[in-house]
Design a protein around this motif. Sequence first.
Motif, PDB file in Angstrom:
ATOM      1  N   GLU A 115       0.825  -1.211   0.000  1.00 12.66           N
ATOM      2  CA  GLU A 115       0.000   0.000   0.000  1.00 12.66           C
ATOM      3  C   GLU A 115       0.860   1.264   0.000  1.00 12.66           C
ATOM      4  N   LEU A 116       1.955   1.247   0.764  1.00 16.28           N
ATOM      5  CA  LEU A 116       2.857   2.404   0.770  1.00 16.28           C
ATOM      6  C   LEU A 116       3.490   2.599  -0.608  1.00 16.28           C
ATOM      7  N   GLU A 117       3.839   1.502  -1.259  1.00 15.98           N
ATOM      8  CA  GLU A 117       4.396   1.589  -2.616  1.00 15.98           C
ATOM      9  C   GLU A 117       3.346   2.113  -3.588  1.00 15.98           C
ATOM     10  N   SER A 118       2.086   1.717  -3.386  1.00 14.66           N
ATOM     11  CA  SER A 118       1.010   2.203  -4.246  1.00 14.66           C
ATOM     12  C   SER A 118       0.835   3.708  -4.094  1.00 14.66           C
ATOM     13  N   LEU A 119       0.882   4.203  -2.853  1.00 11.51           N
ATOM     14  CA  LEU A 119       0.771   5.643  -2.617  1.00 11.51           C
ATOM     15  C   LEU A 119       1.907   6.406  -3.285  1.00 11.51           C
ATOM     16  N   THR A 120       3.128   5.874  -3.172  1.00  8.49           N
ATOM     17  CA  THR A 120       4.292   6.526  -3.788  1.00  8.49           C
ATOM     18  C   THR A 120       4.178   6.524  -5.305  1.00  8.49           C
ATOM     19  N   SER A 121       3.760   5.382  -5.874  1.00  5.87           N
ATOM     20  CA  SER A 121       3.598   5.268  -7.327  1.00  5.87           C
ATOM     21  C   SER A 121       2.522   6.229  -7.831  1.00  5.87           C
ATOM     22  N   THR A 122       1.434   6.364  -7.082  1.00  4.26           N
ATOM     23  CA  THR A 122       0.359   7.270  -7.477  1.00  4.26           C
ATOM     24  C   THR A 122       0.825   8.715  -7.460  1.00  4.26           C
ATOM     25  N   LEU A 123       1.634   9.076  -6.452  1.00  4.12           N
ATOM     26  CA  LEU A 123       2.170  10.431  -6.386  1.00  4.12           C
ATOM     27  C   LEU A 123       3.109  10.700  -7.559  1.00  4.12           C
ATOM     28  N   ASN A 124       3.944   9.729  -7.907  1.00  6.72           N
ATOM     29  CA  ASN A 124       4.849   9.891  -9.056  1.00  6.72           C
ATOM     30  C   ASN A 124       4.061  10.104 -10.344  1.00  6.72           C
ATOM     31  N   LYS A 125       2.971   9.386 -10.469  1.00  7.69           N
ATOM     32  CA  LYS A 125       2.122   9.538 -11.651  1.00  7.69           C
ATOM     33  C   LYS A 125       1.539  10.948 -11.726  1.00  7.69           C
ATOM     34  N   LEU A 126       1.141  11.490 -10.579  1.00  9.83           N
ATOM     35  CA  LEU A 126       0.638  12.862 -10.537  1.00  9.83           C
ATOM     36  C   LEU A 126       1.741  13.852 -10.908  1.00  9.83           C
ATOM     37  N   ASP A 127       2.929  13.651 -10.344  1.00  7.98           N
ATOM     38  CA  ASP A 127       4.035  14.569 -10.609  1.00  7.98           C
ATOM     39  C   ASP A 127       4.429  14.570 -12.080  1.00  7.98           C
ATOM     40  N   ASN A 128       4.273  13.422 -12.741  1.00  4.72           N
ATOM     41  CA  ASN A 128       4.657  13.312 -14.153  1.00  4.72           C
ATOM     42  C   ASN A 128       3.509  13.623 -15.110  1.00  4.72           C
ATOM     43  N   ASN A 129       2.338  13.937 -14.578  1.00  2.00           N
ATOM     44  CA  ASN A 129       1.166  14.241 -15.412  1.00  2.00           C
ATOM     45  C   ASN A 129       0.870  13.147 -16.437  1.00  2.00           C
ATOM     46  N   VAL A 130       0.833  11.910 -15.976  1.00  2.00           N
ATOM     47  CA  VAL A 130       0.575  10.779 -16.866  1.00  2.00           C
ATOM     48  C   VAL A 130      -0.862  10.303 -16.695  1.00  2.00           C
ATOM     49  N   ILE A 131      -1.657  10.408 -17.763  1.00  2.00           N
ATOM     50  CA  ILE A 131      -3.044   9.911 -17.771  1.00  2.00           C
ATOM     51  C   ILE A 131      -3.047   8.500 -18.346  1.00  2.00           C
ATOM     52  N   CYS A 132      -3.652   7.568 -17.636  1.00  2.00           N
ATOM     53  CA  CYS A 132      -3.736   6.181 -18.114  1.00  2.00           C
ATOM     54  C   CYS A 132      -5.099   5.943 -18.771  1.00  2.00           C
ATOM     55  N   ILE A 133      -5.045   5.498 -20.035  1.00  2.00           N
ATOM     56  CA  ILE A 133      -6.266   5.145 -20.764  1.00  2.00           C
ATOM     57  C   ILE A 133      -6.168   3.665 -21.125  1.00  2.00           C
ATOM     58  N   ALA A 134      -7.095   2.858 -20.614  1.00  2.00           N
ATOM     59  CA  ALA A 134      -7.056   1.415 -20.831  1.00  2.00           C
ATOM     60  C   ALA A 134      -8.174   0.990 -21.769  1.00  2.00           C
ATOM     61  N   ALA A 135      -7.832   0.130 -22.725  1.00  2.00           N
ATOM     62  CA  ALA A 135      -8.808  -0.394 -23.683  1.00  2.00           C
ATOM     63  C   ALA A 135      -9.232  -1.798 -23.264  1.00  2.00           C
ATOM     64  N   PHE A 136     -10.526  -1.977 -23.084  1.00  2.00           N
ATOM     65  CA  PHE A 136     -11.095  -3.279 -22.727  1.00  2.00           C
ATOM     66  C   PHE A 136     -12.079  -3.707 -23.817  1.00  2.00           C
ATOM     67  N   GLY A 137     -12.364  -4.991 -23.835  1.00  2.00           N
ATOM     68  CA  GLY A 137     -13.332  -5.529 -24.780  1.00  2.00           C
ATOM     69  C   GLY A 137     -13.145  -7.024 -24.927  1.00  2.00           C
ATOM     70  N   LEU A 138     -14.046  -7.653 -25.668  1.00  2.00           N
ATOM     71  CA  LEU A 138     -13.911  -9.081 -25.914  1.00  2.00           C
ATOM     72  C   LEU A 138     -12.889  -9.339 -27.016  1.00  2.00           C
ATOM     73  N   VAL A 139     -12.603 -10.614 -27.243  1.00  2.00           N
ATOM     74  CA  VAL A 139     -11.639 -11.008 -28.280  1.00  2.00           C
ATOM     75  C   VAL A 139     -12.097 -10.534 -29.657  1.00  2.00           C
ATOM     76  N   SER A 140     -11.132 -10.069 -30.454  1.00  2.00           N
ATOM     77  CA  SER A 140     -11.349  -9.689 -31.865  1.00  2.00           C
ATOM     78  C   SER A 140     -12.260  -8.485 -32.048  1.00  2.00           C
ATOM     79  N   ARG A 141     -12.311  -7.619 -31.060  1.00  2.00           N
ATOM     80  CA  ARG A 141     -13.076  -6.381 -31.224  1.00  2.00           C
ATOM     81  C   ARG A 141     -12.200  -5.236 -31.739  1.00  2.00           C
ATOM     82  N   GLY A 142     -10.882  -5.470 -31.759  1.00  2.00           N
ATOM     83  CA  GLY A 142      -9.981  -4.462 -32.320  1.00  2.00           C
ATOM     84  C   GLY A 142      -9.394  -3.501 -31.318  1.00  2.00           C
ATOM     85  N   LYS A 143      -9.163  -3.955 -30.084  1.00  2.00           N
ATOM     86  CA  LYS A 143      -8.588  -3.082 -29.053  1.00  2.00           C
ATOM     87  C   LYS A 143      -7.183  -2.627 -29.440  1.00  2.00           C
ATOM     88  N   SER A 144      -6.342  -3.577 -29.857  1.00  2.00           N
ATOM     89  CA  SER A 144      -4.967  -3.229 -30.245  1.00  2.00           C
ATOM     90  C   SER A 144      -4.966  -2.312 -31.457  1.00  2.00           C
TER      91      SER A 144
END
Length: 452
Positions: free
Chosen positions: A46-75
């Motif tokens: 949990e402490l590592e998660s807090l540190t990682s989250t703060l680093n993400k804020l400091d670096n202004n990195v937005i994570c966008i994740a693509a989900f879906g079933l097989v062969s829907r064209g996520k990649s």
Amino acid sequence: MSRNQQKTHLNRARASLRQAISWYGNFRKPRHLSSNPQLAGLVKPELESLTSTLNKLDNNVICIAAFGLVSRGKSAVINALFGQKVLQTGPLHGVTQYPRSIRWQPGGKVQVELIDTPGLDEIAGEARAQMARDIAYQADLILFVVSGDITRTEYKALSELRQAQKPLILVFNKIDLYPDTDKADIYNNLQQLGAVTLQEKPLQPDEIVMVAAEPTPLEVRVEYPDGTVNYEWETPPPQIEQLKETILKILNREGRSLLALNALVQAKTAEESIASKSVDQREAQAEDLIWRFARYKALAVGLNPIAFLDVVGGTLTDLALIRALAKLYGLPMTGYQAGKILKTILFSSGGLLLSELASSFMLGLGKSATAIASGDNPIHITAFAGTAITQGGIAGYGAYVVGKAAQLYLQKGCSWGELGVSTVITEILSEVDSNTILYRLQQELSNKKSNI
């Protein structure tokens, strides 16, 4: 939301996470480990998660994740957004076997991490569900890719992803395979089905986008100057601009606020886990502490002859108990915060503790009068003793109830105070504009926050 407003949200989130890391970092110090050496190892993730989250804020990195079933064209969607074919695609099912990510900088200072995931129907059982939960937990924005009407499996997967409480865009891919009339019908169906899943009104333009990330090659007739004719296969360019514009619009309008809010939600989860582990590790010690304070309060209130001091002394004992529990768990606590917790407990106990206070005061008045009139009269002395025992029992029980309720409250983590994650989440949600993608999540996140 204005840029200044977004910047304020980001700075407040950073300050909140730094405070949390400072507070919970004390678990690593010897003075906290002496009573329970195992706790530092238990809360390390949990402490590592807090540190990682703060680093993400400091670096202004937005994570966008693509989900879906097989062969829907996520990649293919991610490749089209990136502008190059960096992720493998193909006609075979399950080309993406594990999550992969690439960095994309579409403009401005905010960087985007695009995360590709395996098909949600590719991985069986709990492993799939856990993978989806883990990535959705990290993501600031979710792309759910479909290639036609939503199937029963997709509907279930979409509902599960909504539990992550993240903004979501429904991406209707492979539109090149459908005539215009069919596309319009499917689009309308997706609007309605997506709305049912999101428990809201039909999806807005920012929340459903049609694309053709990797169009099917077309056979083209080529006639040369010499009159010869040949037929060749050509792949049309991706139709991805609408999705790219939608993402850029969201990033410009609310990207930093989105990043800040998601970081705070992650931090709250980590804090709750730390507090829960601390509470579990010290359960026996806490029980002894609560009973000790209950006995002390019962004795002090029972023997004290002044009614007003009964209530004041009992309240001070309850406050001291809350602070002692927080200290035992290694959680930060001030007198003001202990007072807020006690107030919450008093008014959420169904009137039980308020009745205890009233009873304590009324019995105290009777006990005071008996004490004044007692002199050497055995009858008055006996009456005083009886009243004192009754009042002490009520007071001791009240202290026990306060202690057990404080345990539950402390288990939710250190989210109170000016820079507590719950406080900052409340601030951000109160400033969400109705034209933002965060607005749809406002009520849901508010409800979750209110359970702190």
